[in-house]
Design an enzyme around this catalytic site. Structure first.
Site, PDB file in Angstrom:
ATOM      1  N   LYS A 103       0.830  -1.199   0.000  1.00  0.00           N
ATOM      2  CA  LYS A 103       0.000   0.000   0.000  1.00  0.00           C
ATOM      3  C   LYS A 103       0.866   1.251   0.000  1.00  0.00           C
ATOM      4  O   LYS A 103       0.391   2.331  -0.337  1.00  0.00           O
ATOM      5  CB  LYS A 103      -0.933  -0.003   1.212  1.00  0.00           C
ATOM      6  CG  LYS A 103      -2.045  -1.044   1.102  1.00  0.00           C
ATOM      7  CD  LYS A 103      -3.041  -0.923   2.236  1.00  0.00           C
ATOM      8  CE  LYS A 103      -4.157  -1.935   2.074  1.00  0.00           C
ATOM      9  NZ  LYS A 103      -5.168  -1.839   3.148  1.00  0.00           N
ATOM     10  N   ARG A 104       2.120   1.100   0.358  1.00  0.00           N
ATOM     11  CA  ARG A 104       3.040   2.245   0.354  1.00  0.00           C
ATOM     12  C   ARG A 104       3.646   2.468  -1.023  1.00  0.00           C
ATOM     13  O   ARG A 104       4.348   3.442  -1.247  1.00  0.00           O
ATOM     14  CB  ARG A 104       4.143   2.041   1.391  1.00  0.00           C
ATOM     15  CG  ARG A 104       3.648   2.059   2.826  1.00  0.00           C
ATOM     16  CD  ARG A 104       4.792   1.945   3.812  1.00  0.00           C
ATOM     17  NE  ARG A 104       5.447   0.660   3.734  1.00  0.00           N
ATOM     18  CZ  ARG A 104       5.057  -0.414   4.391  1.00  0.00           C
ATOM     19  NH1 ARG A 104       3.992  -0.368   5.161  1.00  0.00           N
ATOM     20  NH2 ARG A 104       5.713  -1.557   4.284  1.00  0.00           N
TER      21      ARG A 104
END
Length: 494
Positions: free
Chosen positions: A259-260
Site C-alpha cells: 500500500k506504500r
C-alpha cells in the site's frame, strides 16, 4: 440454479487499493456476465481504522470505473441495511453468535490482555520474527454458573468460535479446487469483540447468508481463514457460497504490492496521468486472460468475455511498463477534443508562452503514454535547453557541428525571407534546399531540429516545430544556434 449475487464489501479505511478494485471488478463482471446482481456493502465495524472521507472514495471510484451496483446503501433491494454498523444496531450479530453458543459452536471468553499476551509465540517469518497467538480454549471449560456470574458482573468478554482440535475441514474453491486443513491448525477466532461489534470475518458470513450471496470473491490471503468460515456455515446448517480466491498481485520484483507503493491505489494511478478505462482494462488482466490473448477491452467486452473459471492460480505481476503501453493505446484511440481537454493543464504547466495549444496537443497525442510525459516532450517550446554542440553530430545523417553550421547559415536567410510558416510550406522550402544542395533530407533537417529544439528527440519534425514557434521565434533560435556553433568552432568569436 439460483440467481447469481455477488457483493463488494470494502472497509472505509482510505484509498482504494488495486487489489480491492480488482475484487470489485471481478465480482461485478461475474454478476453481469451471468445476468445477476452486484451488491455494495460497507464493512465499517472496525471503528479504529475508519478514515473520514473514505466512503466517498469508494463511491467515487466505483462511479468513475463504471462498476455500477444494483443494491447498496443508496439502493435498497430489500436486503438492507447495507452498512454494517447500521445492521449491528439491531443486535443481529450478537443474536447469531449466541445461537452458536447454545449449540456449543462458540463460547464466551473473559481472558484479559495480560493472559492473552502470555500465549504469544515467537515464530520465524519470511522477513522478520513474528508473534502469533493460538488461543488455548481456557474459557471453554468455564461452568454455566461462572459464565453467568461474569456476565452479571459486566466483566468484559468476547465470543469465540469453538473449532475442533481433531479431524479435518474441507472446502471447495472454484480456482484452487478442494482444500483440506487439519482442525488442529484452526484458532478459535473471535466472532464478537469486547465492544459488542462483530469481527469482519463473522459479520461477512452472517451478511452473505442473509443477503443470499452466491459467490464470494476475495484475495487468496483469505484462503487460510476460509475453513473457519466453512465451519460457521456448517454450524448454522447453511449452504456455503462458492469461493473464488484471486491470486496475489506482486510488483515487478515479485513482492506483494504494498500500500506504500506509489501506484498501489486507483487514485495514485489517476494522479500519475493514467486513464480510467486503461486502469480497469489492465486490472481485469491481473489474474485473468481470454483464450485468444486479446489485451484491449472495453468494460462491455469484459462483461461479455469474462469467465472467472479462467482466473490463474499464479501471482499476477503489476507490470508498469505494460500499463503505460496500454494507456498509450487508449490515448491514441481517444477523440481529440477529450484528449485536448485532459492534456491542456499539462501543456500549460510546461509552456506558458502563447503558442497554439491545440497544435501542441495534436503533436503529442500519439507520442505519450501518460499525461505527465507531455512536459518532457514540449518543454523546449518554452526555452531551448542547454545542450552540447556534439548533439549535431549524427553518424546516420552524416552531420557534424561543422556541416551543421554551414547548413544553418545557408538556411537562415531563406527562413528570414519566408512569409508562409505552415508546416507544409516550411517542409517544401527544406526539400527545395536539399535538392539544390544534392544531399539527403536528414543532412539539413537534423541540424535544424537541434537548432529549434535543443533536443535529439522531439514530438514532431523541425518544420512542425517551427510552425508552432512562428517566424520570429524560429529565426531567433536558428541565429542562436549559429552563434553557439561558431563559438565552439572559434572561441575568439565568442
Amino acid at each position: 440454479m439460483s440467481k447469481i449475487r455477488t457483493r463488494y464489501a470494502p472497509s472505509p479505511t482510505g484509498k482504494m487499493h488495486v487489489g480491492n478494485l480488482r475484487t470489485a471488478l471481478y465480482e461485478y463482471l461475474i454478476a453481469r456476465h451471468e445476468g445477476g446482481d452486484f451488491i455494495l456493502r460497507i464493512e465499517d465495524t472496525d471503528q479504529e481504522r475508519f478514515v473520514e472521507g473514505a466512503l466517498d472514495i469508494i463511491y467515487r471510484t466505483l462511479e468513475k470505473t463504471g462498476i455500477r451496483h444494483d443494491e447498496g446503501p443508496d439502493k435498497d433491494g430489500g436486503f438492507g441495511p447495507y452498512i454494517q454498523s447500521e445492521r449491528q444496531k439491531s443486535g443481529i450479530y450478537l443474536e447469531y453468535a449466541r445461537q452458536l453458543v447454545e449449540k456449543g459452536e462458540a463460547y464466551y471468553c473473559f481472558c484479559d490482555k495480560e493472559r492473552l499476551d502470555s500465549l504469544k509465540q515467537k515464530v520465524d517469518g519470511s522477513r522478520e520474527e513474528k508473534e502469533i497467538v493460538m488461543y488455548d480454549k481456557h474459557c471453554l471449560s468455564l461452568s454455566k454458573e461462572e459464565i453467568e456470574a461474569n456476565l452479571a458482573a459486566q466483566k468484559p468478554y468476547v465470543i469465540r468460535q469453538n473449532n475442533p482440535t481433531e479431524g479435518t475441514t474441507t472446502f471447495i474453491d472454484d480456482i484452487y479446487g478442494e482444500i483440506t486443513v487439519d482442525n488442529a491448525e484452526l484458532d478459535d477466532m473471535i466472532l464478537i469483540k469486547s465492544d459488542g461489534y462483530p469481527t469482519y470475518n463473522f459479520a461477512n458470513v452472517i451478511d452473505d447468508h442473509l443477503m443470499k450471496i452466491t459467490h464470494v470473491v476475495r484475495g487468496n490471503e483469505y484462503i487460510s481463514s476460509s475453513p473457519k468460515y466453512q465451519r460457521l456455515y456448517e454450524a448454522f446448517g447453511w449452504e456455503a457460497p462458492k469461493y473464488v480466491h484471486l491470486p496475489l498481485i506482486t510488483d515487478e520484483n515479485h513482492k506483494k504490492l504494498s500500500k506504500r507503493c506509489g501506484h498501489s491505489s486507483f487514485e495514485d494511478l489517476l494522479e500519475q496521468g493514467f486513464l480510467t478505462e486503461a486502469i480497469v482494462n489492465f486490472i481485469a488482466l491481473l489474474g485473468w486472460s481470454p483464450e485468444d490473448n486479446q489485451e484491449i477491452f472495453s468494460l462491455e467486452e469484459l462483461i461479455e468475455r469474462f469467465d472467472y473459471r479462467h482466473v490463474s492460480k499464479s501471482p499476477a505481476v503489476f507490470d508498469m511498463v505494460k500499463l503505460r503501453w496500454m494507456n498509450g493505446e487508449y490515448m491514441k484511440a481517444m477523440e481529440f477534443d477529450r484528449f485536448y481537454e485532459m492534456a491542456l493543464p499539462y501543456i500549460r504547466e510546461a509552456v506558458t508562452k502563447a503558442y497554439d495549444t491545440k497544435k501542441l496537443a495534436g503533436m503529442v497525442k500519439t507520442r505519450i503514454e501518460v499525461f505527465p510525459d507531455i512536459k518532457e516532450l514540449i518543454d523546449f517550446f518554452e526555452a531551448v535547453p542547454e545542450y552540447d554542440v556534439e548533439l549535431y553530430r549524427h553518424k546516420k545523417m552524416k552531420t557534424t557541428p561543422e556541416s551543421s553550421l554551414e547548413v544553418l547559415k545557408e538556411l537562415l536567410p531563406v527562413f528570414e525571407a519566408q512569409e508562409e510558416y505552415s508546416n507544409d510550406a516550411l517542409y517544401q522550402t527544406l526539400v527545395a534546399y536539399v535538392q539544390k544542395k544534392e544531399c539527403k533530407n536528414g543532412y539539413a533537417m537534423w541540424p535544424l531540429r537541434i537548432a529549434v529544439s535543443g533536443k535529439a528527440m522531439t514530438p514532431g519534425g523541425a518544420t512542425e516545430i517551427m510552425e508552432i514557434l512562428g517566424k520570429d521565434e524560429s529565426v531567433a533560435r536558428i541565429r542562436a544556434a549559429i552563434e553557439k556553433l561558431s563559438c565552439a568552432a572559434d572561441t575568439s568569436h565568442c
